[in-house]
Design a protein around this motif. Structure first.
Motif, PDB file in Angstrom:
ATOM      1  N   ASP A 143     -47.647  -2.343  66.718  1.00 58.95           N
ATOM      2  CA  ASP A 143     -48.456  -3.087  65.739  1.00 58.95           C
ATOM      3  C   ASP A 143     -49.758  -2.328  65.498  1.00 58.95           C
ATOM      4  O   ASP A 143     -50.501  -2.043  66.441  1.00 58.95           O
ATOM      5  N   VAL A 144     -50.025  -2.049  64.242  1.00 56.87           N
ATOM      6  CA  VAL A 144     -51.229  -1.265  63.924  1.00 56.87           C
ATOM      7  C   VAL A 144     -52.463  -2.170  64.029  1.00 56.87           C
ATOM      8  O   VAL A 144     -52.500  -3.251  63.451  1.00 56.87           O
ATOM      9  N   PHE A 145     -53.462  -1.706  64.811  1.00 62.26           N
ATOM     10  CA  PHE A 145     -54.670  -2.528  64.977  1.00 62.26           C
ATOM     11  C   PHE A 145     -55.923  -1.863  64.417  1.00 62.26           C
ATOM     12  O   PHE A 145     -56.985  -2.465  64.340  1.00 62.26           O
ATOM     13  N   TRP A 146     -55.792  -0.582  64.019  1.00 63.97           N
ATOM     14  CA  TRP A 146     -56.956   0.141  63.471  1.00 63.97           C
ATOM     15  C   TRP A 146     -56.476   1.212  62.504  1.00 63.97           C
ATOM     16  O   TRP A 146     -55.417   1.823  62.719  1.00 63.97           O
ATOM     17  N   GLY A 147     -57.233   1.427  61.454  1.00 65.14           N
ATOM     18  CA  GLY A 147     -56.851   2.470  60.508  1.00 65.14           C
ATOM     19  C   GLY A 147     -58.042   3.126  59.858  1.00 65.14           C
ATOM     20  O   GLY A 147     -59.171   2.614  59.854  1.00 65.14           O
ATOM     21  N   ARG A 148     -57.790   4.316  59.310  1.00 68.36           N
ATOM     22  CA  ARG A 148     -58.799   4.999  58.497  1.00 68.36           C
ATOM     23  C   ARG A 148     -58.085   5.640  57.302  1.00 68.36           C
ATOM     24  O   ARG A 148     -57.049   6.297  57.472  1.00 68.36           O
ATOM     25  N   VAL A 149     -58.630   5.402  56.136  1.00 63.19           N
ATOM     26  CA  VAL A 149     -58.116   6.019  54.908  1.00 63.19           C
ATOM     27  C   VAL A 149     -59.284   6.831  54.358  1.00 63.19           C
ATOM     28  O   VAL A 149     -60.349   6.273  54.064  1.00 63.19           O
ATOM     29  N   SER A 150     -59.092   8.131  54.230  1.00 61.53           N
ATOM     30  CA  SER A 150     -60.244   8.999  53.973  1.00 61.53           C
ATOM     31  C   SER A 150     -59.949  10.004  52.855  1.00 61.53           C
ATOM     32  O   SER A 150     -58.892  10.646  52.840  1.00 61.53           O
ATOM     33  N   PHE A 151     -60.905  10.128  51.932  1.00 62.80           N
ATOM     34  CA  PHE A 151     -60.774  11.099  50.832  1.00 62.80           C
ATOM     35  C   PHE A 151     -62.124  11.789  50.709  1.00 62.80           C
ATOM     36  O   PHE A 151     -63.098  11.193  50.241  1.00 62.80           O
ATOM     37  N   ARG A 152     -62.227  13.038  51.168  1.00 63.70           N
ATOM     38  CA  ARG A 152     -63.523  13.736  51.164  1.00 63.70           C
ATOM     39  C   ARG A 152     -63.326  15.106  50.525  1.00 63.70           C
ATOM     40  O   ARG A 152     -62.419  15.852  50.884  1.00 63.70           O
ATOM     41  N   SER A 153     -64.190  15.428  49.578  1.00 63.30           N
ATOM     42  CA  SER A 153     -63.966  16.592  48.739  1.00 63.30           C
ATOM     43  C   SER A 153     -65.277  17.021  48.077  1.00 63.30           C
ATOM     44  O   SER A 153     -66.252  16.253  48.044  1.00 63.30           O
ATOM     45  N   ALA A 183     -55.228   1.167  51.838  1.00 67.85           N
ATOM     46  CA  ALA A 183     -55.532   0.394  53.058  1.00 67.85           C
ATOM     47  C   ALA A 183     -54.796  -0.945  53.027  1.00 67.85           C
ATOM     48  O   ALA A 183     -54.224  -1.385  54.032  1.00 67.85           O
ATOM     49  N   ARG A 184     -54.787  -1.599  51.867  1.00 67.83           N
ATOM     50  CA  ARG A 184     -54.041  -2.871  51.736  1.00 67.83           C
ATOM     51  C   ARG A 184     -52.541  -2.636  51.942  1.00 67.83           C
ATOM     52  O   ARG A 184     -51.854  -3.429  52.579  1.00 67.83           O
ATOM     53  N   PHE A 185     -52.048  -1.545  51.365  1.00 67.19           N
ATOM     54  CA  PHE A 185     -50.623  -1.201  51.442  1.00 67.19           C
ATOM     55  C   PHE A 185     -50.192  -1.015  52.903  1.00 67.19           C
ATOM     56  O   PHE A 185     -49.138  -1.477  53.322  1.00 67.19           O
ATOM     57  N   LEU A 186     -51.051  -0.357  53.698  1.00 68.41           N
ATOM     58  CA  LEU A 186     -50.665  -0.016  55.071  1.00 68.41           C
ATOM     59  C   LEU A 186     -51.036  -1.092  56.088  1.00 68.41           C
ATOM     60  O   LEU A 186     -50.342  -1.268  57.086  1.00 68.41           O
ATOM     61  N   LEU A 187     -52.153  -1.802  55.854  1.00 71.19           N
ATOM     62  CA  LEU A 187     -52.646  -2.744  56.878  1.00 71.19           C
ATOM     63  C   LEU A 187     -52.661  -4.190  56.426  1.00 71.19           C
ATOM     64  O   LEU A 187     -53.028  -5.068  57.210  1.00 71.19           O
ATOM     65  N   GLY A 188     -52.327  -4.439  55.166  1.00 72.55           N
ATOM     66  CA  GLY A 188     -52.341  -5.814  54.664  1.00 72.55           C
ATOM     67  C   GLY A 188     -53.651  -6.125  53.946  1.00 72.55           C
ATOM     68  O   GLY A 188     -54.612  -5.346  53.977  1.00 72.55           O
ATOM     69  N   ASP A 189     -53.677  -7.284  53.311  1.00 77.85           N
ATOM     70  CA  ASP A 189     -54.843  -7.668  52.510  1.00 77.85           C
ATOM     71  C   ASP A 189     -56.100  -7.774  53.370  1.00 77.85           C
ATOM     72  O   ASP A 189     -56.022  -8.094  54.556  1.00 77.85           O
ATOM     73  N   ALA A 190     -57.232  -7.527  52.739  1.00 77.30           N
ATOM     74  CA  ALA A 190     -58.508  -7.618  53.459  1.00 77.30           C
ATOM     75  C   ALA A 190     -59.135  -8.995  53.250  1.00 77.30           C
ATOM     76  O   ALA A 190     -59.002  -9.589  52.177  1.00 77.30           O
ATOM     77  N   LEU A 191     -59.810  -9.474  54.295  1.00 81.03           N
ATOM     78  CA  LEU A 191     -60.479 -10.780  54.209  1.00 81.03           C
ATOM     79  C   LEU A 191     -61.970 -10.623  53.910  1.00 81.03           C
ATOM     80  O   LEU A 191     -62.558 -11.438  53.205  1.00 81.03           O
ATOM     81  N   ASN A 192     -62.567  -9.577  54.488  1.00 82.61           N
ATOM     82  CA  ASN A 192     -64.010  -9.325  54.333  1.00 82.61           C
ATOM     83  C   ASN A 192     -64.230  -7.826  54.232  1.00 82.61           C
ATOM     84  O   ASN A 192     -63.441  -7.046  54.763  1.00 82.61           O
ATOM     85  N   VAL A 193     -65.342  -7.461  53.607  1.00 80.89           N
ATOM     86  CA  VAL A 193     -65.679  -6.035  53.562  1.00 80.89           C
ATOM     87  C   VAL A 193     -67.184  -5.865  53.672  1.00 80.89           C
ATOM     88  O   VAL A 193     -67.960  -6.702  53.181  1.00 80.89           O
ATOM     89  N   SER A 194     -67.589  -4.793  54.360  1.00 79.25           N
ATOM     90  CA  SER A 194     -69.001  -4.405  54.287  1.00 79.25           C
ATOM     91  C   SER A 194     -69.046  -2.902  54.006  1.00 79.25           C
ATOM     92  O   SER A 194     -68.132  -2.163  54.371  1.00 79.25           O
ATOM     93  N   ALA A 195     -70.086  -2.475  53.295  1.00 76.71           N
ATOM     94  CA  ALA A 195     -70.075  -1.101  52.796  1.00 76.71           C
ATOM     95  C   ALA A 195     -71.470  -0.537  52.609  1.00 76.71           C
ATOM     96  O   ALA A 195     -72.444  -1.276  52.445  1.00 76.71           O
TER      97      ALA A 195
END
Ligand code: NAD
Ligand code: 89V
Length: 342
Positions: A143-153, A183-195
């Motif tokens: 079961d995935v409990f942590w993820g990172r999706v990264s695009f740096r260029s 991120a939604r595709f791999l880990l499911g919908d998000a409930l909260n976000v901070s940025a």
């Protein structure tokens, strides 16, 4: 054979037309662009003779099953509503609309008209992303409990898309939106976000760096980060890198389309490079393949009556994340998605 019309024949639409030429079960029979030059370039290249500078005229004259809207966001709502009013199925490029209110109005217009609606959110269709999803679904890393999706260029994206330098909003709305959807595709919908967001390049108006923390519920979290201000030893454009940790192992999609999967039986490596389609060119081939794949998905869904994966209603959840990111960056607060989606 399904009959489609393309509205907007600019920079990215050429990929759409290549993808449609490869698609089984649909063809583009008419094209529209306000610009006579763009119309001629696309029409001549793809041998399409039904050409219009006015979308309303095209929809009135042509016998169509769907429209593919590839203009920039400010025109999406008017064009989608026009197509829905004629009972035509609608594909709309990302970002769905300039505002969440407009995006909701497009969903509502299509639902009222009873026509399918898909947002052309193609990054999840990149074959490396599809492979990552397969590994997660197989249970190999638990079961995935942590993820990172990264695009740096540091790629000069403005040369092909000059409008990206001009808006108050840039990287989250244009590029981060893809990473948030992954991120939604791999880990499911998000409930909260901070940025947090920042502009590094003084020549552009909007932000070109963003760091986002998504709460997917149940303690599952992901970091989604993107930058067009990152000079690397090897330019990574347009690769999205993935890190996932699970209860049984982990997965890393590293630069060069190198996938490593660690499970109780050890670590294995896969080359998940996307194919270079006959009409594609590096480094864009990854994105170009995903255009062909999402278009085929659309045709298959229209024929079977299935809802597209990135339907308008689904994409509201990605689009709301974008809005929440800007709100969080402005206020310093964590933003619940329920406040935006209702
Ligand atoms: P562009 O400005 O090059 O092309 C847009 C075209 O639409 C122009 O030729 C313009 O004349 C035409 N147009 C605008 N309003 C019109 C109207 N009312 N009727 C007819 N034609 C009209 O823009 P682009 O870079 O091709 O981007 C288009 C969209 O595609 C944007 O929403 C962008 O975010 C998206 N995009 C998506 C991806 C992806 O990977 N999914 C990649 C690049 C761009
Ligand atoms: O998706 C987009 O609109 C593009 C790119 C893939 C380069 O980010 O701007």
């Amino acid at each position: 054979m399904l009959r489609g019309a393309l509205i907007g024949c600019g920079f990215f639409a050429i990929n759409h037309l290549h993808g449609w030429r490869d698609a089984k079960g649909a063809e583009i029979v008419a094209i529209c662009d306000r610009s006579a030059d763009r119309l001629k370039i696309a029409g001549d290249q793809f041998g399409i003779t039904a050409r219009y500078q006015d979308a309303a005229e095209m929809l009135a004259r042509e016998k169509l099953d769907f429209v593919d809207i590839a203009t920039t966001a400010p025109m999406h709502r008017a064009l989608a509503e026009m197509a829905a009013a004629r009972g035509l199925a609608v594909i709309c490029q990302k970002p769905f609309a300039p505002t969440l209110e407009d995006a909701k109005a497009i969903v509502s217009a299509c639902e009222k008209a009873g026509v399918p609606l898909m947002v052309h959110e193609n990054f999840r269709w990149q074959s490396p992303m599809q492979r990552v999803k397969q590994v997660v679904s197989s249970g190999e890393i638990g079961d995935v409990f942590w993820g990172r999706v990264s695009f740096r260029s540091a790629y000069d994206v403005f040369s092909g898309q000059p409008y990206l330098a001009e808006g108050d909003r840039f990287i989250v709305e244009d590029l981060g939106i893809h990473a948030l959807d992954v991120a939604r595709f791999l880990l499911g919908d998000a409930l909260n976000v901070s940025a947090r967001i920042k502009r590094v390049n003084p020549k552009i108006k909007g932000e070109d760096v963003a760091t986002m923390l998504l709460d997917h519920g149940g303690g599952v979290a992901s970091v989604v980060d993107c930058s067009y201000a990152t000079r690397l030893e090897t330019e990574a454009f347009p690769e999205t890198l993935i890190e996932l940790d699970g209860t049984k192992g982990s997965l890393r999609l590293a630069q060069g389309y190198r996938l490593s999967v660690t499970s109780p039986s050890g670590t294995r490596h896969e080359d998940v490079s996307p194919p270079l389609l006959a009409w594609a060119s590096k480094p864009w081939h990854n994105i170009q393949e995903s255009v062909a794949l999402i278009e085929q998905h659309w045709v298959d869904c229209l024929k079977s009556g299935k809802e597209p994966e990135t339907s308008g209603r689904d994409n509201l959840k990605t689009f709301a994340l974008v809005e929440a990111v800007y709100q969080s960056a402005k206020t310093g607060q964590t933003i619940p998605l329920s406040a935006l989606l209702g």
